[in-house]
Design a protein around this motif. Sequence first.
Motif, PDB file in Angstrom:
ATOM      1  N   SER A  29       0.818  -1.213   0.000  1.00 36.94           N
ATOM      2  CA  SER A  29       0.000   0.000   0.000  1.00 36.94           C
ATOM      3  C   SER A  29       0.849   1.259   0.000  1.00 36.94           C
ATOM      4  O   SER A  29       0.333   2.348  -0.269  1.00 36.94           O
ATOM      5  CB  SER A  29      -0.928   0.003   1.221  1.00 36.94           C
ATOM      6  N   LEU A  30       2.142   1.126   0.298  1.00 36.74           N
ATOM      7  CA  LEU A  30       3.063   2.271   0.289  1.00 36.74           C
ATOM      8  C   LEU A  30       3.792   2.425  -1.042  1.00 36.74           C
ATOM      9  O   LEU A  30       4.587   3.353  -1.202  1.00 36.74           O
ATOM     10  CB  LEU A  30       4.090   2.130   1.421  1.00 36.74           C
ATOM     11  N   LYS A  31       3.542   1.520  -1.976  1.00 37.17           N
ATOM     12  CA  LYS A  31       4.230   1.562  -3.261  1.00 37.17           C
ATOM     13  C   LYS A  31       3.445   2.382  -4.277  1.00 37.17           C
ATOM     14  O   LYS A  31       2.203   2.338  -4.272  1.00 37.17           O
ATOM     15  CB  LYS A  31       4.420   0.138  -3.818  1.00 37.17           C
ATOM     16  N   GLU A  68       0.875   9.059  -0.401  1.00 32.44           N
ATOM     17  CA  GLU A  68      -0.117   9.664  -1.275  1.00 32.44           C
ATOM     18  C   GLU A  68      -1.255   8.691  -1.603  1.00 32.44           C
ATOM     19  O   GLU A  68      -2.371   9.115  -1.907  1.00 32.44           O
ATOM     20  CB  GLU A  68       0.540  10.145  -2.570  1.00 32.44           C
ATOM     21  N   ASN A  69      -0.957   7.391  -1.541  1.00 30.42           N
ATOM     22  CA  ASN A  69      -1.994   6.394  -1.814  1.00 30.42           C
ATOM     23  C   ASN A  69      -3.149   6.530  -0.822  1.00 30.42           C
ATOM     24  O   ASN A  69      -4.317   6.371  -1.183  1.00 30.42           O
ATOM     25  CB  ASN A  69      -1.422   4.982  -1.748  1.00 30.42           C
ATOM     26  N   TYR A  70      -2.800   6.825   0.441  1.00 30.52           N
ATOM     27  CA  TYR A  70      -3.828   6.930   1.470  1.00 30.52           C
ATOM     28  C   TYR A  70      -4.672   8.196   1.289  1.00 30.52           C
ATOM     29  O   TYR A  70      -5.895   8.160   1.486  1.00 30.52           O
ATOM     30  CB  TYR A  70      -3.190   6.905   2.856  1.00 30.52           C
ATOM     31  N   SER A  71      -4.039   9.286   0.949  1.00 26.85           N
ATOM     32  CA  SER A  71      -4.799  10.513   0.691  1.00 26.85           C
ATOM     33  C   SER A  71      -5.691  10.339  -0.540  1.00 26.85           C
ATOM     34  O   SER A  71      -6.838  10.807  -0.553  1.00 26.85           O
ATOM     35  CB  SER A  71      -3.849  11.690   0.507  1.00 26.85           C
ATOM     36  N   TYR A  72      -5.170   9.642  -1.544  1.00 24.53           N
ATOM     37  CA  TYR A  72      -5.968   9.357  -2.739  1.00 24.53           C
ATOM     38  C   TYR A  72      -7.174   8.481  -2.393  1.00 24.53           C
ATOM     39  O   TYR A  72      -8.295   8.717  -2.858  1.00 24.53           O
ATOM     40  CB  TYR A  72      -5.084   8.678  -3.782  1.00 24.53           C
ATOM     41  N   TRP A 109      -5.639  -1.082  -8.130  1.00 21.82           N
ATOM     42  CA  TRP A 109      -4.939  -1.741  -7.031  1.00 21.82           C
ATOM     43  C   TRP A 109      -4.445  -0.757  -5.978  1.00 21.82           C
ATOM     44  O   TRP A 109      -4.433  -1.070  -4.794  1.00 21.82           O
ATOM     45  CB  TRP A 109      -3.772  -2.557  -7.579  1.00 21.82           C
ATOM     46  N   VAL A 110      -4.022   0.399  -6.405  1.00 24.96           N
ATOM     47  CA  VAL A 110      -3.573   1.416  -5.435  1.00 24.96           C
ATOM     48  C   VAL A 110      -4.712   1.773  -4.493  1.00 24.96           C
ATOM     49  O   VAL A 110      -4.551   1.840  -3.271  1.00 24.96           O
ATOM     50  CB  VAL A 110      -3.050   2.663  -6.172  1.00 24.96           C
ATOM     51  N   LEU A 111      -5.896   2.003  -5.048  1.00 30.16           N
ATOM     52  CA  LEU A 111      -7.065   2.346  -4.241  1.00 30.16           C
ATOM     53  C   LEU A 111      -7.488   1.181  -3.359  1.00 30.16           C
ATOM     54  O   LEU A 111      -7.813   1.368  -2.180  1.00 30.16           O
ATOM     55  CB  LEU A 111      -8.212   2.761  -5.157  1.00 30.16           C
ATOM     56  N   LEU A 112      -7.458  -0.025  -3.895  1.00 25.85           N
ATOM     57  CA  LEU A 112      -7.896  -1.200  -3.147  1.00 25.85           C
ATOM     58  C   LEU A 112      -6.970  -1.485  -1.970  1.00 25.85           C
ATOM     59  O   LEU A 112      -7.425  -1.747  -0.848  1.00 25.85           O
ATOM     60  CB  LEU A 112      -7.958  -2.411  -4.075  1.00 25.85           C
ATOM     61  N   LEU A 113      -5.659  -1.440  -2.201  1.00 26.01           N
ATOM     62  CA  LEU A 113      -4.707  -1.757  -1.136  1.00 26.01           C
ATOM     63  C   LEU A 113      -4.751  -0.722  -0.020  1.00 26.01           C
ATOM     64  O   LEU A 113      -4.809  -1.068   1.177  1.00 26.01           O
ATOM     65  CB  LEU A 113      -3.298  -1.849  -1.722  1.00 26.01           C
TER      66      LEU A 113
END
Length: 276
Positions: free
Chosen positions: A35-37, A57-61, A240-244
């Motif tokens: 999730s950090l990638k 940024e994945n978490y903010s997204y 996948w970025v959103l899902l993880l």
Amino acid sequence: MTKLHDRVSTILLTTALYIVAAMYLFPILWLLLSSLKPGSDLFSFPLNFFPENPTLENYSYSWETMEFIKYFVNTLFVAIVTTVLTVIASATCGYALAKYNYKWLGVFFICILATTMLPTEVIMNPTFSVILNLGLYDSLAGLIIPSINTATGIFMFRQYFMSVPDDLLEAARMDGGNEGVIFFKLMLPIAKPVIITLAIFSFQWRWNDYIWPLIVLSDPDKYTVQIALRSIVGADNIDWVLLLSSSIISLVPMILIFIVFQRYIMDTGSTSGLKG
């Protein structure tokens, strides 16, 4: 020779414990680190366990894309209300099965235990038919009501209340206490370890429940967290970025609850055997 044997056994058991713990921990770590990638690194070859360029940024997204507040409120409402009702229903039923001497109660208890042998899929169809006929389809009440009674909770309370001496109840009755007062002011307080344990289990079951909400709910505004996560998976592609990142965010409430209530479980569990 005996000491050497004990030392070898201890080392082997400890090693086995570490291996099992690592097997459970590995998928969680992989999920967290993935999730950090950045999205471009998720399927790079060869795969890297640790992210080369970790980013939050994945978490903010994910937070901006998913309406987590709405899903959290729906799931919390279902989990909390169901947990409270489950504890009350299980405690009252367990108390009656443990302390009332009627022959038919034994048969009733066996029937309750027999339900644990049925796969969940077997009872989903008739349960859904009842919910549909009651007009509870596509409502949070349709999630709560079928989940209140649980054979596990009834069994836990029955076994605990059976360990309470009958003389204690007789003394309370001689002092003028009715059954309601005895149950709520005497039996429930001393069953605190079971209450906390069942409450945590029930909350976890409802928070992670997926199949039943998927069947009952159709309105996106009433989705629980797990159904919302499922909606990310499209027919043709998956973000996948959103899902993880969303999966990690969905775990935060359960982790916080475990951290807070673990102390209470340890306290009640360690002292319950010392209370006379």
